[in-house]
Structures are given as structure tokens and as C-alpha cells.
Design an enzyme around this catalytic site. Structure first.
Site, PDB file in Angstrom:
ATOM      1  N   ILE A 297       0.726  -1.222  -0.048  1.00  0.00           N
ATOM      2  CA  ILE A 297       0.265  -0.024   0.134  1.00  0.00           C
ATOM      3  C   ILE A 297       0.955   1.274   0.009  1.00  0.00           C
ATOM      4  O   ILE A 297       0.668   2.105  -0.730  1.00  0.00           O
ATOM      5  CB  ILE A 297      -1.098  -0.071   1.192  1.00  0.00           C
ATOM      6  CG1 ILE A 297      -2.284  -1.042   1.172  1.00  0.00           C
ATOM      7  CG2 ILE A 297      -1.638   1.359   1.409  1.00  0.00           C
ATOM      8  CD1 ILE A 297      -2.906  -1.369   2.284  1.00  0.00           C
ATOM      9  N   ASP A 298       1.977   1.062   1.016  1.00  0.00           N
ATOM     10  CA  ASP A 298       2.628   2.511   0.895  1.00  0.00           C
ATOM     11  C   ASP A 298       3.575   2.713  -0.442  1.00  0.00           C
ATOM     12  O   ASP A 298       3.887   3.597  -0.796  1.00  0.00           O
ATOM     13  CB  ASP A 298       3.815   2.269   2.165  1.00  0.00           C
ATOM     14  CG  ASP A 298       4.502   3.327   2.471  1.00  0.00           C
ATOM     15  OD1 ASP A 298       3.672   4.688   2.373  1.00  0.00           O
ATOM     16  OD2 ASP A 298       5.591   3.632   2.805  1.00  0.00           O
ATOM     17  N   ALA A 299       3.999   1.477  -0.984  1.00  0.00           N
ATOM     18  CA  ALA A 299       4.657   1.590  -2.368  1.00  0.00           C
ATOM     19  C   ALA A 299       3.770   2.190  -3.613  1.00  0.00           C
ATOM     20  O   ALA A 299       4.212   2.923  -4.274  1.00  0.00           O
ATOM     21  CB  ALA A 299       5.006   0.082  -2.654  1.00  0.00           C
TER      22      ALA A 299
ATOM     23  N   LEU B 122       3.831   6.029  -2.923  1.00  0.00           N
ATOM     24  CA  LEU B 122       4.949   6.283  -3.138  1.00  0.00           C
ATOM     25  C   LEU B 122       5.411   6.325  -4.730  1.00  0.00           C
ATOM     26  O   LEU B 122       6.097   7.337  -5.099  1.00  0.00           O
ATOM     27  CB  LEU B 122       6.436   5.526  -2.576  1.00  0.00           C
ATOM     28  CG  LEU B 122       6.407   5.780  -1.015  1.00  0.00           C
ATOM     29  CD1 LEU B 122       7.594   4.898  -0.394  1.00  0.00           C
ATOM     30  CD2 LEU B 122       6.554   7.552  -0.777  1.00  0.00           C
TER      31      LEU B 122
END
Length: 80
Positions: A58-60, A63
């Protein structure tokens, strides 16, 4: 408004909406992890591994959106 101001607005929307989506997704996932580990404590290690893997994905995705927004902000292909 100029084309450059629309690019700045789009970059803000990409980063802002991506951050909101990532925060909501990680929050929901964390809550479901707590519920699942309370129901079946013996699966907590397996669930924790999967939760951290999904949190990284999710964070990737967020980003990647930040990277695309920075590309439009600093190396704008639409600016003539």
C-alpha cells in the site's frame, strides 16, 4: 490559469488523495488484523507477516504516485 498551474494542482491532488487512500487502507487493515488476532491468537505471527507485506505494498503504491507527481513537477513533459 496557465498550464503550469494546472500541473501544480494535479501534483497536489495526486499526493493528497494518495496519502488519504493509503492512510485509510492501512488503518482498516490494522483494525482487521487486531480483530483477527483476537479471534485466533495462534495465527498472529502468520497474520502479522501478511499485514506488514500488504502495508508495504500500500505504501509503495502511494510512493509511486509521489514519484509520478514529482516527475510532472520537475521534469514536466507538458511544459513547452
Amino acid at each position: 490559469m496557465t498550464d503550469l498551474s494546472f500541473v501544480a494542482l494535479a501534483c497536489g491532488l495526486i499526493i493528497g488523495l494518495g496519502a488519504i487512500g493509503a492512510c485509510i487502507g492501512i488503518g482498516i487493515m490494522g483494525g482487521k488484523f487486531i480483530e483477527a488476532s483476537a479471534r485466533q491468537p495462534e495465527l498472529m505471527n502468520t497474520l502479522q507477516t501478511k499485514m506488514f507485506l500488504l502495508a508495504g505494498l500500500i505504501d509503495a503504491a502511494f510512493l509511486i504516485g509521489v514519484g509520478i507527481a514529482m516527475m510532472f513537477a520537475f521534469a514536466n513533459p507538458f511544459h513547452g
